[in-house]
Scaffold this active site. Structure first.
Site, PDB file in Angstrom:
ATOM      1  N   ALA A 169      -8.906  -7.470  81.610  1.00  0.00           N
ATOM      2  CA  ALA A 169     -10.322  -7.820  81.383  1.00  0.00           C
ATOM      3  C   ALA A 169     -10.805  -8.842  82.400  1.00  0.00           C
ATOM      4  O   ALA A 169     -11.564  -9.752  82.076  1.00  0.00           O
ATOM      5  CB  ALA A 169     -10.542  -8.314  79.955  1.00  0.00           C
ATOM      6  N   HIS A 170     -10.355  -8.675  83.639  1.00  0.00           N
ATOM      7  CA  HIS A 170     -10.768  -9.551  84.738  1.00  0.00           C
ATOM      8  C   HIS A 170     -11.701  -8.780  85.668  1.00  0.00           C
ATOM      9  O   HIS A 170     -11.541  -8.800  86.889  1.00  0.00           O
ATOM     10  CB  HIS A 170      -9.546 -10.061  85.509  1.00  0.00           C
ATOM     11  CG  HIS A 170      -8.571 -10.825  84.675  1.00  0.00           C
ATOM     12  ND1 HIS A 170      -7.275 -11.097  85.088  1.00  0.00           N
ATOM     13  CD2 HIS A 170      -8.688 -11.381  83.448  1.00  0.00           C
ATOM     14  CE1 HIS A 170      -6.647 -11.780  84.142  1.00  0.00           C
ATOM     15  NE2 HIS A 170      -7.496 -11.966  83.135  1.00  0.00           N
ATOM     16  N   THR A 171     -12.664  -8.094  85.102  1.00  0.00           N
ATOM     17  CA  THR A 171     -13.537  -7.200  85.867  1.00  0.00           C
ATOM     18  C   THR A 171     -14.596  -7.981  86.624  1.00  0.00           C
ATOM     19  O   THR A 171     -15.257  -8.849  86.061  1.00  0.00           O
ATOM     20  CB  THR A 171     -14.203  -6.194  84.935  1.00  0.00           C
ATOM     21  OG1 THR A 171     -14.880  -6.902  83.897  1.00  0.00           O
ATOM     22  CG2 THR A 171     -13.161  -5.297  84.291  1.00  0.00           C
TER      23      THR A 171
END
Length: 604
Positions: free
Chosen positions: A538-540
């Site tokens: 979830a490091h978009t």
């Protein structure tokens, strides 16, 4: 077992609320939903997440500015404050529950080859659903942003904004060159350590790495996790930045407010306000100074396209009249992805097993009163390491692999929540994990820090309530899988150190479903497993890329102004040209702090 687990979580939440509940003078008192929405504000901020909450706090410091902060969800959940159970918030109403399009090179083990993308839909955004890990990234990440033409975004430029937010609780770190004291955001190590955490640190030392502060002078090394936690509970940006200022008269926080579009004058190309829906009523509110878009790397490009700003051909195809043809809105999407679900079994009763060691009244009371016990672990992640693959320069402090160490694993909660959050199907669970459920174990989540694969965000339709089409194109660049395989191999080597062998560690070596036709322990086998059991960190980032005038792919300038639209800024992970080498929540908060100063510089 599941009902008992839910009862324990409910009791813990209720006790915490009773002992630390809301009072008029409480800096953590709950934010009240705005009911009297004005027709006009100076600033409208879209998204009360990791950046938006910070910006709302800082702009409302100026008493004669009126601020409207819009949030699609409601407040945080009480159960979401317990760090160990972070995975349990996913797939609930407080999660946007995004899924990617079917992936050609990843998430093979998921239904329809679609990766799950959890994102927070509540005050605090994803800081209210994440694993609370406080990691800034590497100095060279920010220096590259600067060297690529983003003036003011080098490490020495952004460090003061990290320090401004931070209230570090470690007396050996607080107030030093690299850590702040007295900021809104509480940061520190948790009040619990297992013998496995000590083995992780010692194992790293055996492999030639130092035990050090990865947010300090050097990043390479092993450390117990630093997190955004306060008294053993989650410290989201809502708790840190909104609750203390909730009584400011010039700050209105409107929850359950779903943005339909930004209002833009098609002739002057000027953002004039926001249209949103709340409880069935549609509002059109004017912003006399600026609209600030902080909805995140998925929703920010979606809202822009719904507003007529994006690739013109795509907008026309979806029935939207283009106001500005900006083909790079939604492009440059990239993310950290790794192998989820490795299990290392052990002989000693040292791991975090929910059924027998966490779900008990003594543990509950200890956690509620003192913030200790395993309940305070950051989603179970007790340690973090930054290490080098064979492709990295070991003499340089720019590691290319990160490891999340968990002193439990996917089998440690009796199959109640983690497996669903990770997208493990019933078939894989029953064949691979169920035979060892609740056994003592630990895990590592290994991944490549600088992915080269790029994807995009597109609209599914012109309906604001339709989720967008998310295609990260995982592992489309061959280098990404090569380094991820090396990260898996490093994890196996770590398990064989004396520190882990002393507790009887043994890798669970049953062939993974879907990869039985590959020769075991070869690169081909690891590639198959990684692509079958892929999971996002979830490091978009990157979908509204920041860049200088000379960069034709840049959507915003280094002042975060949207190119081609006046009085519109973007401030969230979407502006990051490349993902920092680490977890992104701390960097997003930094973006919020810097954005607030840029706005003040313009209007003061």
């Amino acid at each position: 077992m599941l009902q008992f687990r839910e009862l324990i979580i409910a009791l813990t939440s209720a006790l915490t609320w009773f002992l630390l509940g809301d009072t008029p003078g409480d800096p953590e008192g709950y934010v009240q939903d705005a009911t009297d929405i004005r027709t006009e504000y100076d600033f409208i901020i879209i998204g009360a997440g990791s950046a938006g909450a910070v910006i709302a706090n800082r702009l409302s410091e100026t008493a004669d500015w009126n601020i409207l902060l819009l949030e699609a969800g409601g407040d945080e959940s009480m159960s979401g404050q317990i760090p160990l159970f972070a995975a349990g918030i996913q797939l609930t109403s407080r999660d946007w529950q995004y899924k990617t399009t079917p992936q050609a090179n990843g998430c093979f083990g998921n239904a329809n080859q679609q990766c799950l993308w959890p994102r927070g839909k509540m005050l605090g955004g994803s800081s209210s659903i994440n694993y609370m890990l406080y990691v800034r990234g590497n100095k060279r990440d920010y220096n590259k942003w600067r060297d690529d033409g983003n003036t003011g975004w080098g490490y020495d430029d952004v460090l003061p904004y990290f320090l401004k937010s931070e209230d570090n609780q470690n007396p050996f770190l607080a107030g030093t060159k690299y850590h702040g004291k007295g900021g809104y955001l509480t940061v520190g190590e948790v009040g619990f350590r297992s013998p496995l955490g000590a083995a992780f640190i010692q194992g790293g030392v055996e492999m030639g790495y130092e035990n050090r502060d990865y947010n300090g002078e050097f990043q390479t090394g092993f450390m117990f996790s630093q997190g955004t936690v306060r008294r053993g509970s989650r410290c989201s940006t809502s708790k840190a930045f909104l609750r203390p200022v909730r009584n400011r008269k010039n700050l209105h926080v409107s929850m359950y407010s779903h943005v339909k579009k930004i209002l833009i004058n098609p002739d002057t190309k000027e953002a004039t306000g926001v249209m949103f829906e709340k409880h069935g009523k549609v509002y059109a509110v004017t912003a006399t100074k600026e609209v600030v878009l902080s909805a995140g790397s998925v929703a920010s490009p979606q809202i822009l396209m719904l507003s007529g700003v994006g690739p013109a051909a795509h907008l026309i195809e979806k029935g939207i009249t283009p106001i500005l043809d900006q083909p790079y809105v939604g492009e440059n999407l990239h993310d950290h992805i790794g192998l989820i679900g490795m299990v290392f079994l052990l002989d000693e009763p040292y791991s975090i097993v929910s059924a027998s060691r966490v779900m008990s009244l003594p543990v509950l009371l200890n956690y509620t009163l003192f913030g200790g016990t395993a309940m305070s672990l950051l989603g179970g992640v007790e340690g973090i390491a930054f290490v080098n693959s064979k492709y990295a320069d070991a003499t340089d402090d720019w590691p290319d692999m990160q490891l999340h160490f968990g002193s439990g694993s996917d089998i440690s909660d009796d199959g109640a929540a983690i497996r669903y959050a990770h997208g493990i199907t019933d078939e894989v669970w029953n064949e691979y994990y169920k035979p060892i459920v609740n056994k003592d174990s630990w895990t590592i989540f290994p991944y490549f820090l600088r992915p080269k694969s790029r994807g995009n965000i597109l609209l599914k339709s012109n309906d604001p309530y339709d989720k967008p089409l998310i295609n990260p194109n995982y592992f489309s660049h061959p280098d990404d899988i090569l380094v991820t395989i090396e990260a898996v191999k490093f994890s196996l080597a770590l398990s064989k150190t004396d520190a882990f062998q002393k507790v009887g560690t043994k890798f669970y070596d049953k062939p993974y479903p879907g990869c039985k036709d590959k020769q075991l322990w070869t690169d081909e086998y690891w590639e198959c497993w990684i692509k079958s059991s892929s999971f996002t960190l979830a490091h978009t980032v990157g979908t509204c890329k920041m860049g200088p005038d000379s960069d034709p792919t840049a959507v915003v300038d280094p002042e975060l102004n949207f190119r081609g639209i006046k009085n519109l800024r973007v401030a969230d992970t979407s502006i990051m040209p490349s993902v920092p080498s680490g977890n992104t929540n701390a960097a997003t908060i930094m973006v919020g702090e810097k954005a607030a100063d840029l706005i003040k510089k313009t209007w003061l």
